[in-house]
Scaffold this active site. Structure first.
Site, PDB file in Angstrom:
ATOM      1  CG  ASP A  61      -1.814   1.199   1.311  1.00  0.00           C
ATOM      2  OD1 ASP A  61      -1.531   2.222   0.637  1.00  0.00           O
ATOM      3  OD2 ASP A  61      -2.819   1.136   2.039  1.00  0.00           O
ATOM      4  CG  ASN A  88       0.423   1.655 -12.811  1.00  0.00           C
ATOM      5  OD1 ASN A  88       0.086   2.221 -13.855  1.00  0.00           O
ATOM      6  ND2 ASN A  88      -0.405   0.868 -12.137  1.00  0.00           N
ATOM      7  CE1 TYR A 164      -5.393  10.551 -11.799  1.00  0.00           C
ATOM      8  CE2 TYR A 164      -6.089  11.712 -13.782  1.00  0.00           C
ATOM      9  CZ  TYR A 164      -5.439  10.655 -13.177  1.00  0.00           C
ATOM     10  OH  TYR A 164      -4.805   9.699 -13.948  1.00  0.00           O
ATOM     11  CE  LYS A 168      -1.750  10.421 -12.187  1.00  0.00           C
ATOM     12  NZ  LYS A 168      -1.008   9.246 -11.711  1.00  0.00           N
ATOM     13  CB  THR A 202      -8.449   1.347 -16.359  1.00  0.00           C
ATOM     14  OG1 THR A 202      -8.484   2.721 -15.957  1.00  0.00           O
ATOM     15  CG2 THR A 202      -7.351   1.116 -17.383  1.00  0.00           C
TER      16      THR A 202
END
Ligand code: NAP
Length: 244
Positions: A61, A88, A164, A168, A202
């Site tokens: 984790d 990832n 989000y 990144k 996904t």
């Protein structure tokens, strides 16, 4: 010590991470399948092994210090070193997350996984990576983290997000800082880059993506297999460099 190349992929039980593990395993590499759920991890390991991949499970984790320390210990015991780390694992934090209405907790959870998790895992694995003749680190980012694209009218940049996309952007910035530090330390053998897989179908996006997870994995496999004179501190997608 084994001559087989050793890789660890975080969040490898499904989606793009699973396909990165399959892609690296297809090169004959030994691949650690990092995943937090035992059931999903072992299912992925079994599937990879059935496909001929030398895979082993790594309980992991990325938000948990003890888990990450234990994962480094497991790889040390199993392989004695690490050649390639693919960071990832990632979360969106849940949508919608418009800046004017977002719950700050959403931002915290997203950054904890997508940025701090990468730093935690990378630093825990660095002693093992430094034992490799050609260490490579790939940080799975996204083109939605590109401030250039976000500020270009009409560019494809995903939904407005306070957590989000900025996570990144943060991850990209951290990737550049690692590359700078490695250069200053004379750790020139370590190549670290950020990757954008494109919009892949996904769980992350309710399978709305237009590319397959396997297509998304290709850029990570490419950056994991860079030659010694390859780039570092860059941001890449299949078509080439992504603007910051
Ligand atoms: P996914 O199918 O949702 O897979 C995400 C993976 O991360 C899962 O294995 C998940 O494990 C794992 N994970 C999440 N939090 C974790 C934690 N705290 N510790 C360990 N593992 C954790 O998503 P995906 O689309 O394959 O995404 C993979 C990466 O690509 C992410 O970094 C994502 O941001 C990036 N990306 C995806 C797209 C896209 O279009 N799909 C586009 C650009 C970038 P569980 O199964 O336990 O939840």
């Amino acid at each position: 010590m084994s001559e087989q190349t050793i890789a660890l992929v975080t969040g490898a039980n499904k989606g793009i991470g699973y396909e990165i593990a399959a892609g690296l395993g297809g090169l004959g590499w030994r691949v650690g399948v990092g995943a937090r759920s035992e059931e999903r991890r072992e299912a992925a390991v079994a599937k990879l092994r059935a496909a001929g991949v030398d895979a082993f499970g790594v309980p992991l984790d990325v938000t948990d210090d003890a888990s990450v320390t234990a994962a480094a210990g497991l790889i040390e015991d199993r392989a004695g070193r690490l050649d390639v780390l693919v960071n990832n694992a990632g979360v969106t934090g849940g949508m919608p997350q418009t800046p004017t209405t977002v719950n700050p907790e959403t931002v915290r959870v997203t950054v904890e996984t997508n940025v701090i998790g990468v730093i935690r895992v990378t630093n825990a694995m660095l002693p093992l990576l430094r034992r490799s003749a050609a260490p490579r680190i790939v940080n799975m980012s996204s083109s939605v983290g590109s401030l250039t694209r976000q500020s270009t009218p009409g560019a494809e940049t995903g939904p407005i997000s306070a957590a989000y996309s900025p996570s990144k952007t943060f991850l990209n910035a951290v990737t550049v800082q690692y590359a700078k530090e490695f250069r200053e330390l004379g750790d020139t053998g370590i190549l670290i880059n950020a990757a954008c897989p494109g919009y892949c179908a996904t769980d992350l996006n309710g399978f709305r993506g237009v590319r397959t997870p396997e297509q998304g994995a290709a850029i990570a496999v490419r950056l994991a297999t860079l030659p010694d004179d390859g780039p570092t501190g860059g941001f890449f997608e299949d078509a080439g460099e992504v603007p910051w």
